[in-house]
Design an enzyme around this catalytic site. Structure first.
Site, mmCIF file in Angstrom:
data_model
loop_
_atom_site.group_PDB
_atom_site.id
_atom_site.type_symbol
_atom_site.label_atom_id
_atom_site.label_comp_id
_atom_site.label_asym_id
_atom_site.label_seq_id
_atom_site.Cartn_x
_atom_site.Cartn_y
_atom_site.Cartn_z
ATOM 1 N N GLY A 19 -16.104 95.216 34.669
ATOM 2 C CA GLY A 19 -14.479 95.288 34.567
ATOM 3 C C GLY A 19 -14.211 94.546 32.953
ATOM 4 O O GLY A 19 -15.097 93.732 32.578
ATOM 5 N N LYS A 180 -0.073 81.742 39.465
ATOM 6 C CA LYS A 180 -0.600 82.894 38.782
ATOM 7 C C LYS A 180 0.036 84.332 39.583
ATOM 8 O O LYS A 180 0.268 85.061 39.001
ATOM 9 C CB LYS A 180 -2.096 82.768 38.763
ATOM 10 C CG LYS A 180 -2.753 84.074 38.328
ATOM 11 C CD LYS A 180 -2.800 84.215 37.110
ATOM 12 C CE LYS A 180 -3.146 85.758 36.378
ATOM 13 N NZ LYS A 180 -4.369 86.306 36.502
ATOM 14 N N ASN A 188 2.264 92.830 36.568
ATOM 15 C CA ASN A 188 1.406 93.922 36.842
ATOM 16 C C ASN A 188 2.343 95.136 37.171
ATOM 17 O O ASN A 188 2.084 96.200 36.956
ATOM 18 C CB ASN A 188 0.421 93.479 37.843
ATOM 19 C CG ASN A 188 -0.545 92.274 37.373
ATOM 20 O OD1 ASN A 188 -0.233 91.749 36.145
ATOM 21 N ND2 ASN A 188 -1.696 92.371 37.370
ATOM 22 N N GLU A 262 -4.191 96.147 42.816
ATOM 23 C CA GLU A 262 -4.137 94.936 43.710
ATOM 24 C C GLU A 262 -2.728 94.597 44.364
ATOM 25 O O GLU A 262 -2.356 93.863 44.604
ATOM 26 C CB GLU A 262 -4.598 93.743 42.786
ATOM 27 C CG GLU A 262 -5.973 93.717 42.500
ATOM 28 C CD GLU A 262 -6.533 92.635 41.659
ATOM 29 O OE1 GLU A 262 -7.305 92.029 42.154
ATOM 30 O OE2 GLU A 262 -6.021 92.542 40.478
HETATM 31 O O1 KPL Z 1 -3.710 88.970 35.104
HETATM 32 C C1 KPL Z 1 -3.353 89.652 34.413
HETATM 33 C C2 KPL Z 1 -3.750 91.147 34.901
HETATM 34 O O2 KPL Z 1 -3.423 92.072 33.766
HETATM 35 O O3 KPL Z 1 -4.006 91.366 35.812
HETATM 36 C C3 KPL Z 1 -2.373 89.256 33.020
HETATM 37 C C4 KPL Z 1 -2.626 87.769 32.934
HETATM 38 C C5 KPL Z 1 -1.110 89.736 33.497
HETATM 39 C C6 KPL Z 1 -3.068 89.785 31.802
HETATM 40 O O4 KPL Z 1 -2.706 91.212 31.470
#
Ligand code: KPL
Length: 298
Positions: A19, A180, A188, A262
């Site tokens: 990934g 986060k 996302n 996810e």
């Molecule tokens: O964690 C991320 C993701 O794309 O899953 C971010 C921090 C938003 C970066 O694109």
């Protein structure tokens, strides 16, 4: 020893999968002169281009002494099961994914001398064919999750500083994961549903939705015992949108490549937590349903 020589590895690192974040970490190890190998479901060497440099990664071989596992939350149990026979007796395992750390299923699989860690990162990375771009400078927070990890604090922190630094070490990862989660709950699904880069979300048209999502996330986080300051988290979201402006989020990429997203671990998690505390989260419900529809499209 020369005074300014770069830190030398105390452990030999393996990265699971190919990934974007994993290949970013592997490339940074390699460019720092650290040996690093890849562990893939179907073992094969991998050649990529990173920062205009061709990089070659060999297949990992047992025993694996230290391993970064940057796979999706739903893929962690299978990845760890597959690794188990190849792990050294005192291997260090670092999980890194969006959403909450579901380590209760992983810890019992390990022997007492094997260390488990969690790393959360705001770095942005994008894989286009065999080219990997570091699309957003971020930072990471790293936590040891069992006593065997605490015996290797320095070695693992030093390595993660190279791979996905700068790294802050903490004993309690949960407040950072909520933080986060709030960022991912905005960036996302909005980038996936609008098929756009992270930077697009700075536009005026997205601000009401961003504020609605974050208001709900803050209510749920407070009820769960991890309060987030709305103004502070909004600023952080805007910072990540700026610093990863050229990036396409992992969820946008999953939808674009017809992979499972996810969403269950991000906005879906907010929805299930909200239900526990009787909080209405119509915007997160709507986003979850829309992303699931897109994911299951024919
Ligand atoms: O964690 C991320 C993701 O794309 O899953 C971010 C921090 C938003 C970066 O694109």
């Amino acid at each position: 020893m020369a005074q300014n020589s770069p830190p030398q590895p105390a452990l030999s690192w393996t990265v699971v999968g190919q990934g974007a974040i994993g290949l970013l970490a592997a490339s940074r190890f390699k460019l720092a002169g650290w040996p690093v190998q890849l562990w893939l479901r179907q073992p094969a060497p991998v050649d990529i281009c990173f920062n205009q440099q061709p990089l070659h990664f060999a297949c990992a071989t047992a025993p694996i002494t230290a391993v970064l596992i940057p796979v999706k939350s739903y893929a962690v149990p299978a990845a760890v099961q597959a690794l188990l026979p190849a792990l050294a007796a005192d291997a260090q395992l670092v999980l890194s994914h969006n959403g909450m750390a579901a380590t209760e299923h992983i810890l019992p699989l390990l022997s007492p001398a094997q260390g488990l860690w969690f790393l959360t990162t705001t770095h942005g990375a994008l894989k286009q064919g065999a080219t990997v771009h570091h699309t957003g400078q971020g930072q990471s927070v790293l936590a040891p999750l069992n006593p065997a990890a605490k015996n290797q604090l320095l070695a693992v922190q030093q390595a993660m500083d190279i791979a996905l630094g700068p790294v802050t070490l903490t004993d309690n990862i949960l407040p950072f994961l909520w933080h986060k989660l709030a960022i991912n709950a905005v960036i996302n699904p909005l980038t996936a549903l609008n098929n756009c880069s992270n930077g697009e979300l700075a536009k005026e048209q997205y601000q009401p939705q961003i504020s609605q999502i974050l208001t709900e996330v803050c209510q749920v986080a407070a009820a769960a015992g991890y309060p987030l300051q709305y103004a502070q988290i909004l600023e952080k979201v805007q910072q990540v949108i700026q610093s990863t402006a050229a990036n396409f989020s992992s969820m946008q990429q999953d939808i674009a490549h017809r992979r499972r997203t996810e969403i269950d671990a991000i906005n879906g998690y907010i929805v299930t937590q909200a239900a526990l505390y009787n909080i209405d989260v119509p915007y997160n419900i709507e986003l979850t349903q829309q992303v699931l529809q897109l994911q299951h499209r024919a």
